[in-house]
Design a protein around this motif. Structure first.
Motif, short mmCIF file in Angstrom:
data_model
loop_
_atom_site.label_atom_id
_atom_site.label_comp_id
_atom_site.label_asym_id
_atom_site.label_seq_id
_atom_site.Cartn_x
_atom_site.Cartn_y
_atom_site.Cartn_z
N MET A 194 0.85 -1.18 0.00
CA MET A 194 0.00 0.00 0.00
C MET A 194 0.89 1.24 0.00
SD MET A 194 -3.09 -1.20 2.53
CE MET A 194 -4.01 0.31 2.27
N VAL A 195 0.58 2.18 -0.89
CA VAL A 195 1.46 3.34 -1.08
C VAL A 195 0.71 4.64 -0.80
CG1 VAL A 195 2.98 2.23 -2.73
CG2 VAL A 195 0.92 3.36 -3.57
N VAL A 196 1.44 5.62 -0.26
CA VAL A 196 0.89 6.95 -0.03
C VAL A 196 0.91 7.70 -1.36
CG1 VAL A 196 1.22 9.14 1.17
CG2 VAL A 196 1.64 6.98 2.37
N SER A 197 -0.28 7.84 -1.94
CA SER A 197 -0.38 8.45 -3.26
C SER A 197 -1.84 8.79 -3.54
CB SER A 197 0.13 7.48 -4.34
OG SER A 197 -0.19 7.93 -5.64
N ARG A 198 -2.06 9.84 -4.34
CA ARG A 198 -3.42 10.11 -4.82
C ARG A 198 -3.91 8.99 -5.71
NH1 ARG A 198 -4.93 16.04 -6.34
NH2 ARG A 198 -5.65 14.96 -8.20
N GLY A 199 -3.01 8.38 -6.46
CA GLY A 199 -3.38 7.29 -7.34
C GLY A 199 -4.37 7.70 -8.41
N ASP A 200 -4.05 8.74 -9.15
CA ASP A 200 -4.95 9.22 -10.19
C ASP A 200 -4.99 8.28 -11.39
OD1 ASP A 200 -6.07 11.84 -9.40
OD2 ASP A 200 -3.97 12.43 -9.24
#
Length: 359
Positions: free
Chosen positions: A338-344
């Motif tokens: 799991m990554v810290v990102s907006r993930g657009d």
């Protein structure tokens, strides 16, 4: 043609005939599902590596003007405690989530007339000002074009609106007469035209759903090209007219998740709470079927039990940080991170016209 040959054709051409869709959905075996899942994982890993995005859901109102036959917060349910979060409470949820690493906030609620355009614009503007690096997703149902436009201009980026079913007759069996399938589908095209990253989706195993209905859903999503798909098994609620209907199949849900990934390689595809409710390890199974998004709950503990769209909804008692620690451990167990990102969404926008697909 075998089902695995149909899956291969779908991977090459990104579409199937209605007859092939019905055959694939209606007759797949465990081996076919495993084959589709393996291919979907390959596609997901190619586009996203082993990264899983997480979004924080803030369930800010369980009041709803609608009386949908499947929904636990329907207007006609007098047996639940209604609530509305204040702007300050919503911002507190965002603050807790941001500190824990969330970079997308999902404002989800019933179609509550109290939350006028002005109130929603005020809330969205406050989140946008306080968290300029975050995405704001709305899941608040049907509105008119001008309403969606105002909220987009205030800073909302994404909108989740399940189409529920691409079959108009089936839609009429799930909703009261005052709700219109044409209006709902028109809302989706409005959202995409305005510029939202737009999500659609359906309940798997909903009452009166047929293989033909699901074939229509897959054909529609191939045409609409959503940036997000929200899909989970139907789970009945004891205070609705559909209380006695059986829950939807986890296996069919997983198969359709894989097929969605194959059709739309870059789509943002959650392993939903409903899937986690229907199967204890449903989120893991969803990721292994091609999903790449998980949506934990940021709502205050005091109201979580009152946002019950269906029975036995999985509710955790952990705060945002602890929830993420648990989910990270679960994802590591199956080789994901799991990554810290907006993930657009980063794929191509659809090229086919709005008007010819609205009707």
């Amino acid at each position: 043609m075998t089902n695995q040959e149909r899956i291969d054709r779908l991977n090459r051409e990104k579409t199937l005939s209605r007859a092939d869709w019905e055959q694939l959905i209606g007759t797949f075996t465990d081996e076919d599902r495993a084959y589709a899942a393996s291919l979907a994982r390959e596609i997901s890993l190619a586009h996203f590596s082993n990264k899983i995005y997480f979004r924080g859901i803030v369930e800010f109102t369980n009041c709803c003007k609608n009386n949908c036959l499947y929904c636990g917060i329907r207007r006609g349910n007098a047996n639940i405690s209604r609530y509305r979060l204040t702007k300050e409470q919503i911002l507190e949820c965002c603050a807790e989530g941001y500190a824990a690493g969330f970079r997308t906030f999902v404002l989800q609620g019933g179609e509550d007339p109290y939350f006028t355009d002005d109130r929603m614009v005020d809330i969205i503007s406050a989140i946008r000002s306080g968290y300029p690096d975050c995405a704001i997703t709305l899941s608040i149902g049907e509105r008119e074009h001008e309403s969606y436009l105002r909220m987009y201009q205030a800073g909302a980026n994404r909108f989740l609106l399940r189409h529920e079913t691409a079959d108009e007759e089936h839609y009429g069996k799930l909703h009261p007469p005052e709700l219109s399938w044409k209006h709902r589908m028109g809302c989706l095209w409005d959202l995409k035209q305005i510029g939202y990253q737009t999500g659609c989706g359906m309940m798997i195993g909903a009452p009166y759903q047929t293989v033909g209905c699901l074939a229509e859903d897959m054909i529609f999503m191939g045409k609409f090209q959503p940036e997000m798909i929200g899909m989970g098994p139907f789970i009945p609620h004891h205070d609705t007219p559909f209380r006695a209907f059986p829950a939807g199949s986890v296996e069919l849900t997983l198969m359709l998740l894989s097929l969605c990934r194959i059709i739309l390689p870059e789509v943002l595809l959650p392993a939903t709470t409903a899937l986690g409710t229907a199967s204890g390890d449903g989120r893991k199974k969803g990721v292994l079927a091609g999903a790449n998004v998980i949506m934990p709950n940021l709502s205050p503990m005091s109201v979580r039990k009152n946002y019950m769209l269906y029975d036995h909804k999985a509710i955790t008692g952990e705060d945002a940080a602890e929830t993420l620690n648990i989910l990270r451990a679960h994802m590591r167990e199956i080789g994901y991170e799991m990554v810290v990102s907006r993930g657009d969404f980063s794929g191509k926008q659809p090229s086919d016209g709005k008007e010819e697909n609205k009707e």
